[in-house]
Scaffold this motif. Structure first.
Motif, PDB file in Angstrom:
ATOM      1  N   ALA A 118       0.831  -1.207   0.000  1.00  0.00           N
ATOM      2  CA  ALA A 118       0.000   0.000   0.000  1.00  0.00           C
ATOM      3  C   ALA A 118       0.864   1.256   0.000  1.00  0.00           C
ATOM      4  CB  ALA A 118      -0.926  -0.002   1.210  1.00  0.00           C
ATOM      5  N   GLY A 119       2.088   1.139   0.532  1.00  0.00           N
ATOM      6  CA  GLY A 119       2.969   2.293   0.572  1.00  0.00           C
ATOM      7  C   GLY A 119       3.607   2.636  -0.756  1.00  0.00           C
ATOM      8  N   VAL A 120       3.618   1.703  -1.688  1.00  0.00           N
ATOM      9  CA  VAL A 120       4.302   1.947  -2.968  1.00  0.00           C
ATOM     10  C   VAL A 120       3.345   1.873  -4.158  1.00  0.00           C
ATOM     11  CG1 VAL A 120       6.542   1.163  -2.136  1.00  0.00           C
ATOM     12  CG2 VAL A 120       4.985  -0.509  -3.141  1.00  0.00           C
ATOM     13  N   VAL A 121       2.072   2.159  -3.917  1.00  0.00           N
ATOM     14  CA  VAL A 121       1.083   2.018  -4.993  1.00  0.00           C
ATOM     15  C   VAL A 121       1.062   3.207  -5.949  1.00  0.00           C
ATOM     16  CG1 VAL A 121      -0.453   0.488  -3.712  1.00  0.00           C
ATOM     17  CG2 VAL A 121      -0.725   2.953  -3.502  1.00  0.00           C
ATOM     18  N   GLU A 122       1.690   4.321  -5.566  1.00  0.00           N
ATOM     19  CA  GLU A 122       1.639   5.509  -6.414  1.00  0.00           C
ATOM     20  C   GLU A 122       2.637   5.371  -7.562  1.00  0.00           C
ATOM     21  OE1 GLU A 122       0.754   8.287  -8.409  1.00  0.00           O
ATOM     22  OE2 GLU A 122      -0.396   8.321  -6.536  1.00  0.00           O
ATOM     23  N   PRO A 123       2.163   5.113  -8.788  1.00  0.00           N
ATOM     24  CA  PRO A 123       3.079   4.838  -9.902  1.00  0.00           C
ATOM     25  C   PRO A 123       3.891   6.041 -10.362  1.00  0.00           C
ATOM     26  CG  PRO A 123       0.827   4.986 -10.704  1.00  0.00           C
ATOM     27  CD  PRO A 123       0.756   5.061  -9.208  1.00  0.00           C
ATOM     28  N   ASP A 124       3.444   7.254 -10.044  1.00  0.00           N
ATOM     29  CA  ASP A 124       4.143   8.445 -10.526  1.00  0.00           C
ATOM     30  C   ASP A 124       5.330   8.835  -9.646  1.00  0.00           C
ATOM     31  OD1 ASP A 124       2.401   8.686 -12.666  1.00  0.00           O
ATOM     32  OD2 ASP A 124       0.981   9.900 -11.517  1.00  0.00           O
TER      33      ASP A 124
ATOM     34  N   GLN B 269       9.407   5.840  -3.939  1.00  0.00           N
ATOM     35  CA  GLN B 269       8.649   4.613  -3.702  1.00  0.00           C
ATOM     36  C   GLN B 269       9.315   3.757  -2.630  1.00  0.00           C
ATOM     37  OE1 GLN B 269       7.878   2.592  -7.458  1.00  0.00           O
ATOM     38  NE2 GLN B 269       5.890   3.576  -7.536  1.00  0.00           N
ATOM     39  N   LEU B 270      10.646   3.650  -2.697  1.00  0.00           N
ATOM     40  CA  LEU B 270      11.363   2.890  -1.680  1.00  0.00           C
ATOM     41  C   LEU B 270      11.181   3.538  -0.313  1.00  0.00           C
ATOM     42  CD1 LEU B 270      13.205   0.534  -0.980  1.00  0.00           C
ATOM     43  CD2 LEU B 270      15.170   1.999  -1.487  1.00  0.00           C
TER      44      LEU B 270
ATOM     45  N   VAL C 241      11.730  -9.162  -1.014  1.00  0.00           N
ATOM     46  CA  VAL C 241      12.895  -9.056  -1.894  1.00  0.00           C
ATOM     47  C   VAL C 241      12.454  -8.805  -3.328  1.00  0.00           C
ATOM     48  CG1 VAL C 241      14.853 -10.311  -2.881  1.00  0.00           C
ATOM     49  CG2 VAL C 241      14.446 -10.386  -0.421  1.00  0.00           C
ATOM     50  N   ASP C 242      11.416  -9.509  -3.777  1.00  0.00           N
ATOM     51  CA  ASP C 242      10.905  -9.303  -5.139  1.00  0.00           C
ATOM     52  C   ASP C 242      10.416  -7.869  -5.335  1.00  0.00           C
ATOM     53  OD1 ASP C 242      11.468 -11.912  -5.809  1.00  0.00           O
ATOM     54  OD2 ASP C 242       9.407 -12.631  -5.564  1.00  0.00           O
ATOM     55  N   LEU C 243       9.732  -7.349  -4.326  1.00  0.00           N
ATOM     56  CA  LEU C 243       9.214  -5.988  -4.411  1.00  0.00           C
ATOM     57  C   LEU C 243      10.360  -4.975  -4.503  1.00  0.00           C
ATOM     58  CD1 LEU C 243       6.750  -4.092  -4.293  1.00  0.00           C
ATOM     59  CD2 LEU C 243       6.955  -4.134  -1.800  1.00  0.00           C
ATOM     60  N   VAL C 244      11.367  -5.125  -3.652  1.00  0.00           N
ATOM     61  CA  VAL C 244      12.510  -4.215  -3.663  1.00  0.00           C
ATOM     62  C   VAL C 244      13.314  -4.378  -4.950  1.00  0.00           C
ATOM     63  CG1 VAL C 244      14.667  -3.590  -2.504  1.00  0.00           C
ATOM     64  CG2 VAL C 244      12.630  -4.121  -1.151  1.00  0.00           C
ATOM     65  N   THR C 245      13.444  -5.608  -5.425  1.00  0.00           N
ATOM     66  CA  THR C 245      14.159  -5.848  -6.688  1.00  0.00           C
ATOM     67  C   THR C 245      13.508  -5.083  -7.826  1.00  0.00           C
ATOM     68  OG1 THR C 245      14.895  -8.050  -5.981  1.00  0.00           O
ATOM     69  CG2 THR C 245      14.866  -7.618  -8.344  1.00  0.00           C
ATOM     70  N   GLY C 246      12.181  -5.096  -7.870  1.00  0.00           N
ATOM     71  CA  GLY C 246      11.471  -4.352  -8.904  1.00  0.00           C
ATOM     72  C   GLY C 246      11.727  -2.854  -8.815  1.00  0.00           C
ATOM     73  N   LEU C 247      11.756  -2.332  -7.589  1.00  0.00           N
ATOM     74  CA  LEU C 247      12.034  -0.904  -7.416  1.00  0.00           C
ATOM     75  C   LEU C 247      13.450  -0.559  -7.861  1.00  0.00           C
ATOM     76  CD1 LEU C 247      10.401  -0.213  -3.922  1.00  0.00           C
ATOM     77  CD2 LEU C 247       9.490   0.367  -6.172  1.00  0.00           C
ATOM     78  N   LEU C 248      14.405  -1.434  -7.565  1.00  0.00           N
ATOM     79  CA  LEU C 248      15.790  -1.172  -7.963  1.00  0.00           C
ATOM     80  C   LEU C 248      15.945  -1.247  -9.477  1.00  0.00           C
ATOM     81  CD1 LEU C 248      17.801  -3.132  -5.228  1.00  0.00           C
ATOM     82  CD2 LEU C 248      17.126  -0.728  -5.267  1.00  0.00           C
ATOM     83  N   ARG C 249      15.255  -2.171 -10.110  1.00  0.00           N
ATOM     84  CA  ARG C 249      15.298  -2.240 -11.580  1.00  0.00           C
ATOM     85  C   ARG C 249      14.704  -0.974 -12.186  1.00  0.00           C
ATOM     86  NH1 ARG C 249      13.927  -8.323 -11.399  1.00  0.00           N
ATOM     87  NH2 ARG C 249      15.983  -9.279 -11.700  1.00  0.00           N
ATOM     88  N   ASP C 250      13.613  -0.497 -11.597  1.00  0.00           N
ATOM     89  CA  ASP C 250      13.020   0.755 -12.075  1.00  0.00           C
ATOM     90  C   ASP C 250      13.998   1.908 -11.905  1.00  0.00           C
ATOM     91  OD1 ASP C 250      10.703  -0.579 -12.693  1.00  0.00           O
ATOM     92  OD2 ASP C 250       9.617   0.040 -10.886  1.00  0.00           O
TER      93      ASP C 250
ATOM     94  N   ALA D 273      13.313   4.752   8.641  1.00  0.00           N
ATOM     95  CA  ALA D 273      13.370   4.746   7.180  1.00  0.00           C
ATOM     96  C   ALA D 273      14.465   5.687   6.678  1.00  0.00           C
ATOM     97  CB  ALA D 273      12.015   5.140   6.596  1.00  0.00           C
ATOM     98  N   SER D 274      14.608   6.853   7.315  1.00  0.00           N
ATOM     99  CA  SER D 274      15.654   7.808   6.925  1.00  0.00           C
ATOM    100  C   SER D 274      17.038   7.216   7.146  1.00  0.00           C
ATOM    101  CB  SER D 274      15.520   9.108   7.730  1.00  0.00           C
ATOM    102  OG  SER D 274      14.347   9.801   7.393  1.00  0.00           O
TER     103      SER D 274
END
Length: 212
Positions: free
Chosen positions: A70-76, A82-83, A127-136, A182-183
Motif C-alpha cells: 500500500a505504501g508503494v502504490v503511487e506509480p508516478d 517509492q522505496l 525481496v521481489d518488491l525491492v528488486t522491482g524498485l531497484l530495476r526501475d 526509514a531515513s
C-alpha cells in the motif's frame, strides 16, 4: 458471536502471547484465557498449538506485505520515493505491531523448519518488491550501467536484511519513529546505491578500493 470474529479474537490473543512469551513458553491455557474462551474451543477452531502458530505467521505476514504494498502504490513516484514510502510503511507497521513482528522475526525463524519456511516466503515477496524498485531505478538513471540480475537481487537482499535488523532495533529503542528508521536506511543504502547506478564500483583489487 460469528466464527470469524471469535477466531480473530483467539489469533489476536495468540499473537500477543507468542510475541511476548515465545513459542515454547506460550501455553494454550494462556491464549484461551486472554481470548476469553475455553481451551477446548481454541483446539476446536485452530486444531493445535503448531497449527495456531502457523496461522498467526501467515496472517501477520499477509498484513505486513499489504502495508508495504500500500505504501508503494503511487506509480508516478520516483523509485527512491517509492522505496522511501515502502520503508516508512514497513517500519510503521512493525512499530505498531511489535508482537506480530516478534512472531515473524524472532519466534518463527528459530522454532522449526516449517515455521521458518512460512517467514521465508514473506521475505521472498519483500525481496521481489525491492528488486522491482531497484530495476526501475536503474532504468530511470541515464548514467546507470547494465546491472546484472545477481547485482540487483543481491542489493535487494541486503536492503531487506538491513530493514529487518533495523526494525528490531527501532522497536527496542524508545523514541525511534518509523520515519527516522526509514531515513536511517535510506541514508545508508540509497546514497551508495546512487553511486552504483552511476557506474561506480568498489573493488579490493584496485588501489584505493574504488573504480569509476
Amino acid at each position: 458471536m460469528p466464527r470469524e470474529v471469535r477466531e480473530r479474537q483467539m489469533m489476536d490473543a495468540a499473537v500477543a502471547t507468542f510475541g511476548q512469551r515465545g513459542y515454547r513458553a506460550a501455553s494454550m491455557d494462556e491464549i484461551a484465557e486472554l481470548a476469553g474462551v475455553s481451551k477446548p474451543l481454541v483446539y476446536l477452531y485452530l486444531n493445535s498449538k503448531e497449527d495456531l502458530f502457523t496461522a498467526c505467521i501467515r496472517r501477520e505476514a499477509d498484513a505486513l506485505m499489504a502495508a508495504v504494498r500500500a505504501g508503494v502504490v503511487e506509480p508516478d513516484l520516483a523509485p527512491d520515493e517509492q522505496l522511501w514510502a515502502g520503508l516508512t510503511a514497513f517500519f510503521a507497521h512493525t512499530a505498531d505491531n511489535p508482537d506480530a513482528w516478534s512472531v515473524l522475526h524472532r519466534q518463527a525463524r528459530t522454532h522449526g523448519e516449517s515455521f521458518a519456511a512460512e517467514v521465508g516466503a514473506m521475505r521472498g515477496e519483500l525481496v521481489d518488491l525491492v528488486t522491482g524498485l531497484l530495476r526501475d531505478a536503474g532504468r530511470a538513471s541515464p548514467a546507470s550501467p547494465d546491472l546484472g540480475d545477481r547485482d540487483v537481487v543481491g542489493v535487494a537482499q541486503a536492503l531487506v536484511g538491513a530493514a529487518e535488523a533495523l526494525a528490531g532495533w527501532a522497536n527496542e529503542t524508545p523514541g525511534v519513529s518509523a520515519k527516522e528508521a526509514a531515513s536511517t536506511l535510506m541514508n545508508f543504502a540509497w546514497t551508495g546505491l546512487g553511486r552504483l547506478l552511476e557506474g561506480e564500483r568498489w573493488s579490493a583489487a584496485v588501489p584505493g578500493g574504488r573504480l569509476s
